[in-house]
Design an enzyme around this catalytic site. Structure first.
Site, mmCIF file in Angstrom:
data_model
loop_
_atom_site.group_PDB
_atom_site.id
_atom_site.type_symbol
_atom_site.label_atom_id
_atom_site.label_comp_id
_atom_site.label_asym_id
_atom_site.label_seq_id
_atom_site.Cartn_x
_atom_site.Cartn_y
_atom_site.Cartn_z
ATOM 1 N N LYS A 1 0.799 -1.363 0.068
ATOM 2 C CA LYS A 1 -0.094 -0.227 -0.146
ATOM 3 C C LYS A 1 1.060 1.455 0.015
ATOM 4 O O LYS A 1 0.541 2.268 -0.668
ATOM 5 C CB LYS A 1 -0.864 -0.143 1.191
ATOM 6 C CG LYS A 1 -2.186 0.565 1.005
ATOM 7 C CD LYS A 1 -3.218 0.346 2.122
ATOM 8 C CE LYS A 1 -2.411 0.244 3.503
ATOM 9 N NZ LYS A 1 -3.384 0.960 4.730
ATOM 10 N N ARG B 1 -12.449 2.931 8.902
ATOM 11 C CA ARG B 1 -12.249 1.530 9.478
ATOM 12 C C ARG B 1 -13.799 0.863 9.796
ATOM 13 O O ARG B 1 -13.852 -0.194 9.726
ATOM 14 C CB ARG B 1 -11.614 1.432 10.648
ATOM 15 C CG ARG B 1 -9.982 1.588 10.239
ATOM 16 C CD ARG B 1 -9.253 0.250 10.324
ATOM 17 N NE ARG B 1 -8.057 0.532 9.413
ATOM 18 C CZ ARG B 1 -6.938 0.846 10.040
ATOM 19 N NH1 ARG B 1 -6.826 0.992 11.560
ATOM 20 N NH2 ARG B 1 -5.927 1.023 9.482
ATOM 21 N N ARG C 1 10.540 -9.174 4.869
ATOM 22 C CA ARG C 1 10.657 -7.696 5.358
ATOM 23 C C ARG C 1 11.237 -7.743 6.958
ATOM 24 O O ARG C 1 12.110 -6.754 7.142
ATOM 25 C CB ARG C 1 9.200 -7.021 5.403
ATOM 26 C CG ARG C 1 9.392 -5.462 5.635
ATOM 27 C CD ARG C 1 7.990 -4.713 5.031
ATOM 28 N NE ARG C 1 7.223 -4.870 6.328
ATOM 29 C CZ ARG C 1 5.952 -4.214 6.318
ATOM 30 N NH1 ARG C 1 5.396 -3.733 5.358
ATOM 31 N NH2 ARG C 1 5.125 -4.155 7.246
ATOM 32 N N ARG D 1 10.966 -4.924 12.468
ATOM 33 C CA ARG D 1 9.625 -4.941 13.057
ATOM 34 C C ARG D 1 9.396 -6.263 13.802
ATOM 35 O O ARG D 1 9.305 -7.152 12.888
ATOM 36 C CB ARG D 1 8.532 -4.463 12.196
ATOM 37 C CG ARG D 1 8.555 -2.797 11.791
ATOM 38 C CD ARG D 1 7.395 -2.502 10.909
ATOM 39 N NE ARG D 1 6.014 -2.797 11.183
ATOM 40 C CZ ARG D 1 5.182 -2.422 10.747
ATOM 41 N NH1 ARG D 1 5.137 -1.512 9.762
ATOM 42 N NH2 ARG D 1 3.953 -2.628 11.040
ATOM 43 N N ARG E 1 -2.800 -10.396 11.939
ATOM 44 C CA ARG E 1 -2.946 -9.006 11.358
ATOM 45 C C ARG E 1 -3.877 -9.072 10.174
ATOM 46 O O ARG E 1 -4.604 -8.186 9.891
ATOM 47 C CB ARG E 1 -1.797 -8.475 11.147
ATOM 48 C CG ARG E 1 -1.081 -7.983 12.562
ATOM 49 C CD ARG E 1 0.348 -7.637 12.491
ATOM 50 N NE ARG E 1 0.667 -6.653 11.104
ATOM 51 C CZ ARG E 1 1.739 -6.500 10.437
ATOM 52 N NH1 ARG E 1 2.761 -7.012 10.784
ATOM 53 N NH2 ARG E 1 2.079 -5.535 9.612
#
Ligand code: IMP
Ligand code: MG
Length: 369
Positions: free
Chosen positions: A193, A268, A307, A313, A325
């Site tokens: 995104k 959302r 990633r 992360r 998630r």
């Protein structure tokens, strides 16, 4: 909404509201003039409908005549007033009431005063159905005003844009933000995104509004809204939609000249989607599309694990956290997919392939909006 030539106009003053204003003006003027037999002078072309409705309601004998002046070119009032048809009768000693459709800069009115300067009328009063106080630059008294309006171009009820719109029984206002491309961008974690938003932003001159960034900015800069949001977060509560929407509103207003917006991270929920629709509506605009990048779960997991090796992360490093998630994303966005599908605004885009390939797919959707 209506379109005249190249421009869009939205409903602004209803026929009923106009009728009420005309009735009130008739009452006031008839009361003030008592038994005088007035000469109503309409300023053509714009005033023909107002004059017609006005004199039909006028309860006592009166005369009606017109002069024809022209000052407007397209959307702008000009200093140069053309006297197309002047006075055709002697009005010496008469009670004259000017009936104007609209007084904007007052240039036309100045010309009216010039015309009557040497006519030796008994009295000259000015009545205008619409008035734009912010645009008015003269000192002439306006004795009767029907409806004060903001300094925006209107059409209908006698008023035109390049010849069109005079016949409309109600008044429409020019939409100020046009052709805006407003996209709600969705994609599960790992769908790319951010990368795609950056590209779209460049290609279409859009402003990317990421709710996360907006929150961080407001809190860091201790804006009133930022402090308010923080007070909820500190108590472990959700920030009310109203606060978020107010922040987004500020972002939209800061970028009034943007071609459009990419909303990212908002809405959302259904309520938020409705609030966003309302916000855009208040800006004479709308959300044009929800564009969702679609990528299979397994590929997302692989991408995020990859990633995680470099990003540091921690939530990118654990398979089950990642799966969660992704699941959470689909649980939440399913409702919005329905919301925008109902409005024919949902566009799913295959998010697997080369970055440039995916951008091409997104561009195809946006170009067709
Ligand atoms: P002024 O000379 O600037 O006061 O403008 C008066 C004339 O301009 C009116 O009689 C209208 O013909 C035209 N005009 C002013 N504002 C508008 C508008 O918003 N729409 C259409 N015509 C307008
Ligand atoms: Mg006029």
């Amino acid at each position: 909404m209506i379109k005249l030539h190249d421009l869009y106009f939205k409903p602004f003053i209803s026929a009923e509201q106009i009728d009420a204003a005309v009735t009130r003006m008739v009452d006031e003027i008839a009361t003030d003039l008592g038994d005088e037999v007035p000469v109503f002078v309409g300023i053509m072309n714009g005033s023909f409908m107002f004059v017609s409705d006005f004199v039909k309601k006028y309860p006592k004998p009166c005369e009606v005549t017109f002069i024809k002046l022209a000052s407007y070119a397209g959307l702008k009032s000009t200093e140069d007033i053309q006297r197309l048809i002047g006075l055709t009768q002697d009005l010496t000693g008469r009670t004259v009431v000017i009936l104007e459709d609209i007084i904007d800069s007052g240039n036309t009115l100045a010309e009216v005063h010039r015309i009557f300067k040497n006519e030796n009328v008994k009295s000259l009063t000015i009545a205008t159905l619409f008035h734009k106080p912010e645009a008015y630059k003269k000192d002439f008294k306006l004795h009767y005003v029907g409806i004060n309006i903001p300094n925006k171009f209107i059409v209908g009820y006698g008023l035109d844009y390049e010849g069109l719109g005079r016949d409309l029984p109600e008044v429409y206002q020019l939409k100020t933000t046009q052709h805006m491309t407003n996209i709600v961008l969705f994609g599960p974690p790992g769908a790319g995104k951010g990368t795609q938003a950056n590209f779209l932003k460049e290609k279409y001159s859009l402003v990317h509004i990421s709710t996360g960034d907006v929150f961080r900015y407001n809190i860091k800069n201790e804006t009133a809204l930022g402090m308010l949001a923080k007070s909820y977060m500190d108590k472990g509560q959700l920030v009310p939609d109203k606060v978020t929407i107010d922040m987004l509103n500020n972002e939209v207003e800061k970028n009034a000249d943007a071609n459009g917006f990419i909303f990212d991270g908002f809405p959302r929920t259904n309520a938020q989607a409705e609030a966003l629709d309302k916000l855009m509506d208040s800006k004479d605009s709308q959300i044009n599309a929800m564009v969702a990048l679609e990528v299979e779960d397994d590929i997302l997991v692989d991408r995020l694990l990859e990633r995680g090796k470099t990003s540091g992360r921690s939530d990118d490093a654990d398979k089950s956290i990642i799966r969660n998630r992704i699941k959470e994303y689909y649980d939440k966005t399913a409702i919005l997919k329905d919301y925008y599908t109902k409005q024919d605004k949902y566009f799913g885009v295959d998010g697997v392939g080369d970055i440039s390939e995916i951008t091409n797919r997104l561009s195809t959707v946006i170009d067709a909006l």
